[in-house]
Write a protein that holds these residues in place. Structure first.
Motif, PDB file in Angstrom:
ATOM      1  N   ASP A 128       0.818  -1.205   0.000  1.00  0.00           N
ATOM      2  CA  ASP A 128       0.000   0.000   0.000  1.00  0.00           C
ATOM      3  C   ASP A 128       0.860   1.268   0.000  1.00  0.00           C
ATOM      4  O   ASP A 128       0.500   2.271  -0.625  1.00  0.00           O
ATOM      5  CB  ASP A 128      -0.982  -0.017   1.177  1.00  0.00           C
ATOM      6  CG  ASP A 128      -2.028  -1.117   0.997  1.00  0.00           C
ATOM      7  OD1 ASP A 128      -2.233  -1.571  -0.156  1.00  0.00           O
ATOM      8  OD2 ASP A 128      -2.634  -1.533   2.002  1.00  0.00           O
ATOM      9  N   VAL A 129       1.987   1.202   0.669  1.00  0.00           N
ATOM     10  CA  VAL A 129       2.879   2.365   0.626  1.00  0.00           C
ATOM     11  C   VAL A 129       3.465   2.515  -0.782  1.00  0.00           C
ATOM     12  O   VAL A 129       3.658   3.629  -1.267  1.00  0.00           O
ATOM     13  CB  VAL A 129       3.987   2.271   1.711  1.00  0.00           C
ATOM     14  CG1 VAL A 129       4.953   3.440   1.593  1.00  0.00           C
ATOM     15  CG2 VAL A 129       3.367   2.245   3.110  1.00  0.00           C
ATOM     16  N   ASP A 130       3.686   1.397  -1.470  1.00  0.00           N
ATOM     17  CA  ASP A 130       4.099   1.481  -2.882  1.00  0.00           C
ATOM     18  C   ASP A 130       3.053   2.234  -3.711  1.00  0.00           C
ATOM     19  O   ASP A 130       3.403   3.067  -4.547  1.00  0.00           O
ATOM     20  CB  ASP A 130       4.275   0.079  -3.490  1.00  0.00           C
ATOM     21  CG  ASP A 130       5.582  -0.583  -3.044  1.00  0.00           C
ATOM     22  OD1 ASP A 130       6.451   0.134  -2.502  1.00  0.00           O
ATOM     23  OD2 ASP A 130       5.702  -1.810  -3.217  1.00  0.00           O
ATOM     24  N   LEU A 131       1.793   1.926  -3.460  1.00  0.00           N
ATOM     25  CA  LEU A 131       0.730   2.622  -4.201  1.00  0.00           C
ATOM     26  C   LEU A 131       0.775   4.119  -3.924  1.00  0.00           C
ATOM     27  O   LEU A 131       0.597   4.946  -4.817  1.00  0.00           O
ATOM     28  CB  LEU A 131      -0.656   2.080  -3.818  1.00  0.00           C
ATOM     29  CG  LEU A 131      -0.959   0.619  -4.139  1.00  0.00           C
ATOM     30  CD1 LEU A 131      -2.353   0.232  -3.637  1.00  0.00           C
ATOM     31  CD2 LEU A 131      -0.856   0.349  -5.640  1.00  0.00           C
ATOM     32  N   MET A 132       1.025   4.453  -2.660  1.00  0.00           N
ATOM     33  CA  MET A 132       1.099   5.883  -2.292  1.00  0.00           C
ATOM     34  C   MET A 132       2.273   6.554  -2.989  1.00  0.00           C
ATOM     35  O   MET A 132       2.175   7.670  -3.481  1.00  0.00           O
ATOM     36  CB  MET A 132       1.312   6.037  -0.789  1.00  0.00           C
ATOM     37  CG  MET A 132       0.150   5.577   0.046  1.00  0.00           C
ATOM     38  SD  MET A 132       0.637   5.629   1.792  1.00  0.00           S
ATOM     39  CE  MET A 132      -0.285   4.216   2.395  1.00  0.00           C
ATOM     40  N   GLU A 133       3.395   5.840  -3.009  1.00  0.00           N
ATOM     41  CA  GLU A 133       4.575   6.411  -3.648  1.00  0.00           C
ATOM     42  C   GLU A 133       4.282   6.650  -5.129  1.00  0.00           C
ATOM     43  O   GLU A 133       4.657   7.672  -5.696  1.00  0.00           O
ATOM     44  CB  GLU A 133       5.760   5.468  -3.481  1.00  0.00           C
ATOM     45  CG  GLU A 133       7.054   6.145  -3.860  1.00  0.00           C
ATOM     46  CD  GLU A 133       8.270   5.300  -3.544  1.00  0.00           C
ATOM     47  OE1 GLU A 133       8.138   4.055  -3.430  1.00  0.00           O
ATOM     48  OE2 GLU A 133       9.354   5.887  -3.417  1.00  0.00           O
ATOM     49  N   ASP A 134       3.591   5.711  -5.723  1.00  0.00           N
ATOM     50  CA  ASP A 134       3.252   5.869  -7.124  1.00  0.00           C
ATOM     51  C   ASP A 134       2.322   7.071  -7.338  1.00  0.00           C
ATOM     52  O   ASP A 134       2.440   7.791  -8.329  1.00  0.00           O
ATOM     53  CB  ASP A 134       2.625   4.581  -7.668  1.00  0.00           C
ATOM     54  CG  ASP A 134       2.565   4.630  -9.176  1.00  0.00           C
ATOM     55  OD1 ASP A 134       3.629   4.838  -9.792  1.00  0.00           O
ATOM     56  OD2 ASP A 134       1.451   4.529  -9.735  1.00  0.00           O
ATOM     57  N   LEU A 135       1.405   7.307  -6.399  1.00  0.00           N
ATOM     58  CA  LEU A 135       0.522   8.476  -6.517  1.00  0.00           C
ATOM     59  C   LEU A 135       1.305   9.784  -6.375  1.00  0.00           C
ATOM     60  O   LEU A 135       0.879  10.826  -6.851  1.00  0.00           O
ATOM     61  CB  LEU A 135      -0.550   8.452  -5.418  1.00  0.00           C
ATOM     62  CG  LEU A 135      -1.765   7.551  -5.570  1.00  0.00           C
ATOM     63  CD1 LEU A 135      -2.646   7.678  -4.327  1.00  0.00           C
ATOM     64  CD2 LEU A 135      -2.573   7.921  -6.806  1.00  0.00           C
ATOM     65  N   GLY A 136       2.405   9.708  -5.644  1.00  0.00           N
ATOM     66  CA  GLY A 136       3.184  10.921  -5.406  1.00  0.00           C
ATOM     67  C   GLY A 136       2.691  11.740  -4.226  1.00  0.00           C
ATOM     68  O   GLY A 136       3.039  12.912  -4.084  1.00  0.00           O
ATOM     69  N   VAL A 137       1.877  11.144  -3.364  1.00  0.00           N
ATOM     70  CA  VAL A 137       1.395  11.883  -2.190  1.00  0.00           C
ATOM     71  C   VAL A 137       2.542  12.117  -1.212  1.00  0.00           C
ATOM     72  O   VAL A 137       3.485  11.321  -1.150  1.00  0.00           O
ATOM     73  CB  VAL A 137       0.253  11.123  -1.465  1.00  0.00           C
ATOM     74  CG1 VAL A 137      -1.004  11.092  -2.323  1.00  0.00           C
ATOM     75  CG2 VAL A 137       0.677   9.706  -1.088  1.00  0.00           C
ATOM     76  N   ASN A 138       2.454  13.206  -0.447  1.00  0.00           N
ATOM     77  CA  ASN A 138       3.500  13.446   0.556  1.00  0.00           C
ATOM     78  C   ASN A 138       2.968  13.264   1.974  1.00  0.00           C
ATOM     79  O   ASN A 138       3.628  13.636   2.947  1.00  0.00           O
ATOM     80  CB  ASN A 138       4.135  14.828   0.379  1.00  0.00           C
ATOM     81  CG  ASN A 138       3.104  15.949   0.420  1.00  0.00           C
ATOM     82  OD1 ASN A 138       1.917  15.704   0.597  1.00  0.00           O
ATOM     83  ND2 ASN A 138       3.557  17.175   0.256  1.00  0.00           N
ATOM     84  N   SER A 139       1.767  12.691   2.117  1.00  0.00           N
ATOM     85  CA  SER A 139       1.252  12.412   3.454  1.00  0.00           C
ATOM     86  C   SER A 139       0.262  11.254   3.390  1.00  0.00           C
ATOM     87  O   SER A 139      -0.359  11.017   2.341  1.00  0.00           O
ATOM     88  CB  SER A 139       0.588  13.672   4.026  1.00  0.00           C
ATOM     89  OG  SER A 139       0.270  13.493   5.384  1.00  0.00           O
ATOM     90  N   PHE A 140       0.140  10.542   4.494  1.00  0.00           N
ATOM     91  CA  PHE A 140      -0.834   9.452   4.601  1.00  0.00           C
ATOM     92  C   PHE A 140      -1.528   9.578   5.933  1.00  0.00           C
ATOM     93  O   PHE A 140      -0.896   9.674   6.979  1.00  0.00           O
ATOM     94  CB  PHE A 140      -0.142   8.087   4.510  1.00  0.00           C
ATOM     95  CG  PHE A 140      -1.091   6.904   4.643  1.00  0.00           C
ATOM     96  CD1 PHE A 140      -2.218   6.793   3.831  1.00  0.00           C
ATOM     97  CD2 PHE A 140      -0.844   5.897   5.570  1.00  0.00           C
ATOM     98  CE1 PHE A 140      -3.086   5.696   3.947  1.00  0.00           C
ATOM     99  CE2 PHE A 140      -1.697   4.794   5.691  1.00  0.00           C
ATOM    100  CZ  PHE A 140      -2.814   4.695   4.864  1.00  0.00           C
ATOM    101  N   ARG A 141      -2.855   9.603   5.887  1.00  0.00           N
ATOM    102  CA  ARG A 141      -3.621   9.687   7.120  1.00  0.00           C
ATOM    103  C   ARG A 141      -4.107   8.295   7.493  1.00  0.00           C
ATOM    104  O   ARG A 141      -4.719   7.603   6.679  1.00  0.00           O
ATOM    105  CB  ARG A 141      -4.811  10.629   6.915  1.00  0.00           C
ATOM    106  CG  ARG A 141      -5.570  10.858   8.184  1.00  0.00           C
ATOM    107  CD  ARG A 141      -6.749  11.797   8.065  1.00  0.00           C
ATOM    108  NE  ARG A 141      -7.581  11.432   9.198  1.00  0.00           N
ATOM    109  CZ  ARG A 141      -8.886  11.310   9.197  1.00  0.00           C
ATOM    110  NH1 ARG A 141      -9.581  11.582   8.112  1.00  0.00           N
ATOM    111  NH2 ARG A 141      -9.517  10.931  10.274  1.00  0.00           N
ATOM    112  N   PHE A 142      -3.788   7.883   8.717  1.00  0.00           N
ATOM    113  CA  PHE A 142      -4.289   6.599   9.212  1.00  0.00           C
ATOM    114  C   PHE A 142      -4.595   6.750  10.690  1.00  0.00           C
ATOM    115  O   PHE A 142      -4.300   7.773  11.305  1.00  0.00           O
ATOM    116  CB  PHE A 142      -3.271   5.471   8.965  1.00  0.00           C
ATOM    117  CG  PHE A 142      -1.959   5.609   9.690  1.00  0.00           C
ATOM    118  CD1 PHE A 142      -0.899   6.310   9.131  1.00  0.00           C
ATOM    119  CD2 PHE A 142      -1.767   5.023  10.943  1.00  0.00           C
ATOM    120  CE1 PHE A 142       0.320   6.428   9.791  1.00  0.00           C
ATOM    121  CE2 PHE A 142      -0.554   5.128  11.614  1.00  0.00           C
ATOM    122  CZ  PHE A 142       0.490   5.837  11.042  1.00  0.00           C
ATOM    123  N   SER A 143      -5.238   5.724  11.265  1.00  0.00           N
ATOM    124  CA  SER A 143      -5.488   5.778  12.699  1.00  0.00           C
ATOM    125  C   SER A 143      -4.848   4.570  13.353  1.00  0.00           C
ATOM    126  O   SER A 143      -4.665   3.525  12.716  1.00  0.00           O
ATOM    127  CB  SER A 143      -6.983   5.835  13.009  1.00  0.00           C
ATOM    128  OG  SER A 143      -7.602   4.575  12.817  1.00  0.00           O
TER     129      SER A 143
END
Ligand code: GBH
Length: 491
Positions: free
Chosen positions: A70-85
């Motif tokens: 899932d972090v790979d997917l985020m890296e691919d999106l190019g996001v600079n933050s991830f919100r989780f709980s």
């Protein structure tokens, strides 16, 4: 709005956080793995009849095991933050009455480290609708003042173990929704409500106000621990996330304008006013009188620690009509609880915006600008994060996968809401980030897996993730923003 995409993204400030959002119960699964205790949603979803498709979050999207992917997917999106709980029961299976679960701590250590290595800032909530079942069973969860000590204890542990790496903390996700849905309409655990609200037999019609009161004071205690023991050294900030609905007066009359204002008091300022100004909104006090709990002097001392930012989950808008000077259909007790207003998606039979597969979600992009501007004005231009915004679609079976992947409605929704947000920023609102709900399709609470909010499609048989058109669009939007910012930096 489609044409000017690159232009739009350049309107956001440098260092703006672009991210996606998630929550532990909706994403993690692994519900009995590695020492996690049961929480309220585990128990609730296992009771037949509570979740529309009979599903649970036992597996969810198995993010607990698949976080690297899932972090790979985020890296691919190019996001600079991830919100989780963080799952409270994973860290403290029995609240403050048992041990700290080091295996749970290790899990979040790994997630946080992985994110940071990829340049993704963790934006972390302490609770997103969840509480260890132990605390429900012992003293009735949010209904008891005892919960404040538990929340403080838990928050302290999180700051201690993760605070050197987490720079953004959220105490609560949507405490207003928890108070209303868990203690007034009774559709979320612990299913408490009383006539004329909801459809259950346990509770009384003032309990939701007590639950809210304990959440406000729990927030205050967590913040005071952060301020006293950690903030100076860890350099992070802490805030709360409210569900924020824009309430549009149904007519230009002063009565309906005042009603829209009362609707905000009874829905959002209910929490924000005490936390920021140390008292419930005046109109709430006026109309609820002695039903409203009172802050003692000690409470007020704790409340002065406030917050550093306001997070809002903003998806939708409703029309609001006054029920003091005109007749409304609702029973008086019901309209009283919302500030003597009547809320509706319709005006003369015409919806405020396109209706969607989700009954409460009507597309009204202008609501974003109005909502943010309202908060800016009421709370002295405090930093704001849009901690959720997104569109849900109905799961219509395998034949419709192509349609779900080709999610032009979601692209249009995000593009229009972001454009509206950019307007508020241009007019001076101090907005620092935007998180779309959600990275992946996931467990949509009482709707189970029937509603999909993801930028990535999840095949629930294989748990395989596939990017939708909206993922491709968001990626482009973010990269255009980077390019535009780099150009202005060189000027
Ligand atoms: C958020 O909840 C949640 O934080 C997230 O977990 C969830 O998956 C996501 O949104 C999508 O639903 O009709 O009077 O209740 C939002 C839940 C439901 C709260 C609709 C506000 C609208 C007003 N929202 N509700 S009302």
């Amino acid at each position: 709005p489609f044409g000017g995409i690159s232009e739009d993204s350049s309107l956001f400030p440098r260092n703006f956080l672009f991210g996606t959002a998630s929550s532990s119960y909706q994403f993690e699964g692994a519900y009995l793995i590695d020492g996690k205790g049961l929480n309220n949603w585990d128990v609730f979803s296992h009771k037949p009849g509570n979740i529309i498709d009979g599903s649970t979050g036992d597996v969810a999207v198995d993010h607990y095991h698949r976080y690297l992917e899932d972090v790979d997917l985020m890296e691919d999106l190019g996001v600079n933050s991830f919100r989780f709980s963080i799952s409270w029961a994973r860290i403290l299976p029995k609240g403050r009455f048992g041990n700290l679960n080091m295996i749970g701590i290790k899990h979040y250590d790994r997630l946080i480290d992985t994110l940071l290595r990829r340049g993704i800032q963790p934006f972390v909530a302490l609770t997103h609708y969840d509480i260890p079942q132990e605390l429900e069973d012992r003293y009735g969860g949010w209904l008891s003042a005892e919960v404040q000590a538990d929340f403080k204890y838990y928050a302290d542990a999180c700051f201690k173990y993760f605070g050197h790496r987490v720079k953004y903390w959220i105490t609560f996700n949507e405490p207003n929704v928890v108070a209303i849905r868990a203690y007034r309409s009774g559709i979320y655990p612990p299913s408490r409500c009383s006539p004329p609200f909801g459809n259950c037999s346990s509770g009384n019609s003032e309990e939701y106000l007590v639950a809210a009161h304990n959440m406000i004071l729990s927030h205050a205690k967590a913040v005071s621990v952060y301020r006293r023991k950690y903030q100076e050294e860890q350099h992070g900030s802490i805030g709360i996330v409210m569900n924020a609905v824009w309430f549009e007066p149904i007519s230009g009359s002063s009565e309906d304008n005042l009603a829209a204002d009362r609707a905000q008091s009874f829905y959002m300022n209910w929490f924000l006013d005490p936390i920021i100004f140390g008292r419930y909104p005046d109109d709430m006090q006026q109309y609820l009188g002695s039903s409203l709990p009172v802050f003692t002097n000690t409470d007020k001392r704790n409340l002065r620690y406030g917050l550093d930012f306001i997070g809002i989950n903003h998806y939708t808008s409703f029309y609001v009509k006054d029920c003091i000077y005109s007749i409304c259909e609702e029973q008086p007790e019901v309209s009283r609880a919302e500030g003597y207003v009547s809320k509706s998606a319709l005006k003369d039979g015409v919806p405020i915006g396109e209706l969607t597969a989700v009954d409460w979600l009507h597309v009204f992009p202008q609501g974003m600008e109005k909502m943010v501007t309202y908060i800016k004005n009421r709370f002295n231009n405090i930093p704001i994060f849009i901690t959720e915004n997104g569109l849900g679609e109905m799961n219509q079976g395998d034949a419709f996968i192509a349609e779900l992947l080709n999610d032009t409605k979601r692209v249009e929704y995000m593009s229009n809401y972001l454009e509206s947000l950019a307007k508020a920023i241009k007019e001076g609102a101090d907005v620092r980030g935007y998180f779309t709900w959600s990275l992946l399709d996931n467990f949509e609470w009482t709707s189970g897996y029937t509603i999909r909010f993801g930028l990535h499609y999840v095949n629930y048989a294989t748990l395989e993730r596939t990017p939708k058109q909206s993922a491709t669009w968001y990626k482009r939007f973010i990269s255009d923003h980077r390019v535009a910012r780099a150009l202005t930096a060189n000027e």
